[in-house]
Write a protein that holds these residues in place. Structure first.
Motif, PDB file in Angstrom:
ATOM      1  N   ASP A  48       0.815  -1.214   0.000  1.00  0.00           N
ATOM      2  CA  ASP A  48       0.000   0.000   0.000  1.00  0.00           C
ATOM      3  C   ASP A  48       0.850   1.267   0.000  1.00  0.00           C
ATOM      4  O   ASP A  48       0.478   2.277  -0.626  1.00  0.00           O
ATOM      5  N   THR A  49       1.988   1.237   0.691  1.00  0.00           N
ATOM      6  CA  THR A  49       2.841   2.430   0.754  1.00  0.00           C
ATOM      7  C   THR A  49       3.399   2.765  -0.617  1.00  0.00           C
ATOM      8  O   THR A  49       3.363   3.922  -1.057  1.00  0.00           O
ATOM      9  N   TRP A  50       3.926   1.748  -1.303  1.00  0.00           N
ATOM     10  CA  TRP A  50       4.470   1.979  -2.644  1.00  0.00           C
ATOM     11  C   TRP A  50       3.360   2.410  -3.612  1.00  0.00           C
ATOM     12  O   TRP A  50       3.585   3.292  -4.452  1.00  0.00           O
ATOM     13  N   THR A  51       2.195   1.811  -3.488  1.00  0.00           N
ATOM     14  CA  THR A  51       1.071   2.190  -4.351  1.00  0.00           C
ATOM     15  C   THR A  51       0.702   3.649  -4.139  1.00  0.00           C
ATOM     16  O   THR A  51       0.461   4.393  -5.104  1.00  0.00           O
ATOM     17  N   ARG A  52       0.653   4.094  -2.882  1.00  0.00           N
ATOM     18  CA  ARG A  52       0.312   5.490  -2.616  1.00  0.00           C
ATOM     19  C   ARG A  52       1.372   6.431  -3.164  1.00  0.00           C
ATOM     20  O   ARG A  52       1.053   7.476  -3.749  1.00  0.00           O
ATOM     21  N   GLN A  54       3.302   5.979  -5.721  1.00  0.00           N
ATOM     22  CA  GLN A  54       3.145   6.034  -7.175  1.00  0.00           C
ATOM     23  C   GLN A  54       1.907   6.822  -7.592  1.00  0.00           C
ATOM     24  O   GLN A  54       1.936   7.550  -8.590  1.00  0.00           O
ATOM     25  N   ASN A  55       0.838   6.685  -6.837  1.00  0.00           N
ATOM     26  CA  ASN A  55      -0.403   7.379  -7.189  1.00  0.00           C
ATOM     27  C   ASN A  55      -0.319   8.878  -6.910  1.00  0.00           C
ATOM     28  O   ASN A  55      -0.751   9.702  -7.718  1.00  0.00           O
ATOM     29  N   GLU A  56       0.247   9.222  -5.747  1.00  0.00           N
ATOM     30  CA  GLU A  56       0.309  10.630  -5.356  1.00  0.00           C
ATOM     31  C   GLU A  56       1.556  11.332  -5.887  1.00  0.00           C
ATOM     32  O   GLU A  56       1.647  12.562  -5.837  1.00  0.00           O
ATOM     33  N   LYS A 115       3.060   5.814  10.747  1.00  0.00           N
ATOM     34  CA  LYS A 115       2.740   6.191   9.366  1.00  0.00           C
ATOM     35  C   LYS A 115       2.737   7.702   9.138  1.00  0.00           C
ATOM     36  O   LYS A 115       2.000   8.213   8.300  1.00  0.00           O
ATOM     37  N   ASP A 118       6.993   7.714   5.037  1.00  0.00           N
ATOM     38  CA  ASP A 118       7.162   6.419   4.361  1.00  0.00           C
ATOM     39  C   ASP A 118       8.485   5.734   4.676  1.00  0.00           C
ATOM     40  O   ASP A 118       8.562   4.499   4.634  1.00  0.00           O
TER      41      ASP A 118
END
Length: 281
Positions: A48-52, A54-56, A115, A118
């Motif tokens: 989830d951290t890597w996904t966020r 990349q998304n943000e 949290k 990151d």
């Protein structure tokens, strides 16, 4: 005779009927296991951290900007140092921007697991007692003690070349501990000082043949004493003990960890880490 042949044929038929299903089942199981073992595996789902990130397009980095030459704030919000250069390389490789999160050094691990950011990139040495709480990256710098000799010493290539010689160390330091490991083997005469700077000054006066200090202290000394010839002094060999500086991430961020390691490994292969060290130290 005919009855004996019929009995034998009956036994063969019974064998075929009873064993064929078992053989088929065994073959099916073997084929399934072979498929599981040899079939290409689908890549793991990004955490989830890597996904966020990349998304943000933002990576949040926890720092205590009071550790030159790794990271320091000039009082106006401008950051500089080796860790800043490394963070910029990470952000560039990932195509994201950096959000710096200032935190007291002692609170970095707790803030990471809460949290608030990151990753930690803030002159952080490897700490084995924290491996149950976080993941550590590959080392990007080794701050372990090194052997220092003056510029006019052109023959010393290792500790073995200093047998029966006097070496300056800081009392109770990692350099002191490393030197004691080799003291009996090479019959070293250890001379202890209150600080690593004092140990280097003894070398400067010619009171000792070499010194064992951490590389950051040595670099600072060379800069401060450039006019006295300290720039010609040299490090002999590799670190005598490891004191690796690393990046920390939460244990629920294995994808982020892999991406960090990939960048560090790439920078090391290209010689970029050494360049960044020279530029910032």
């Amino acid at each position: 005779m005919i009855d004996a042949i019929k009995n034998q044929q009956s036994k063969i038929n019974n064998l075929r009927v009873g064993t064929l299903p078992l053989l088929l089942l065994a073959l099916v199981i073997l084929a399934y296991l072979a498929f599981l073992f040899f079939a290409p595996q689908s890549p793991p789902k990004p955490d989830d951290t890597w996904t966020r990130i990349q998304n943000e397009k933002i990576v949040r980095i926890g720092i205590d900007p009071s550790s030159p030459p790794f990271i320091v704030d000039d009082g106006k919000g401008n950051l500089s140092g080796f860790d800043v250069a490394l963070a910029n390389e990470l952000a560039h490789k990932w195509g994201v921007k950096i959000q710096w999160v200032y935190t007291g050094y002692d609170g970095l691990y707790d803030a990471l697991n809460a949290k608030q950011f990151d990753l930690i990139l803030s002159a952080l040495p490897y700490n084995p007692s924290k491996t149950q709480d976080v993941f550590f990256s590959h080392a990007y710098f080794n701050g372990g003690p090194v052997l220092i000799v003056r510029g006019d010493d052109t023959t010393t290539t290792d500790l073995a070349g200093l047998q029966n010689k006097t070496i300056a160390v800081e009392l109770g330091s990692n350099g002191d501990a490393a030197a004691r490991k080799y003291q009996k083997r090479y019959n070293l005469n250890l001379k202890q000082f209150n600080t690593s700077q004092d140990a280097l000054r003894a070398l400067q006066r010619g009171a000792v043949n070499a010194a064992i200090v951490d590389p950051i202290t040595f670099i600072d000394f060379q800069r401060a004493e450039a006019d006295t010839g300290a720039k010609t002094w040299r490090v002999v060999g590799k670190s005598l003990a490891d004191e690796n500086y690393i990046i920390a991430v939460r244990r629920d961020a294995p994808t982020l960890l892999r991406e960090i390691n990939a960048v560090i490994d790439s920078l090391r292969r290209a010689g970029k880490l050494d360049e960044m060290q020279k530029e910032n130290f």
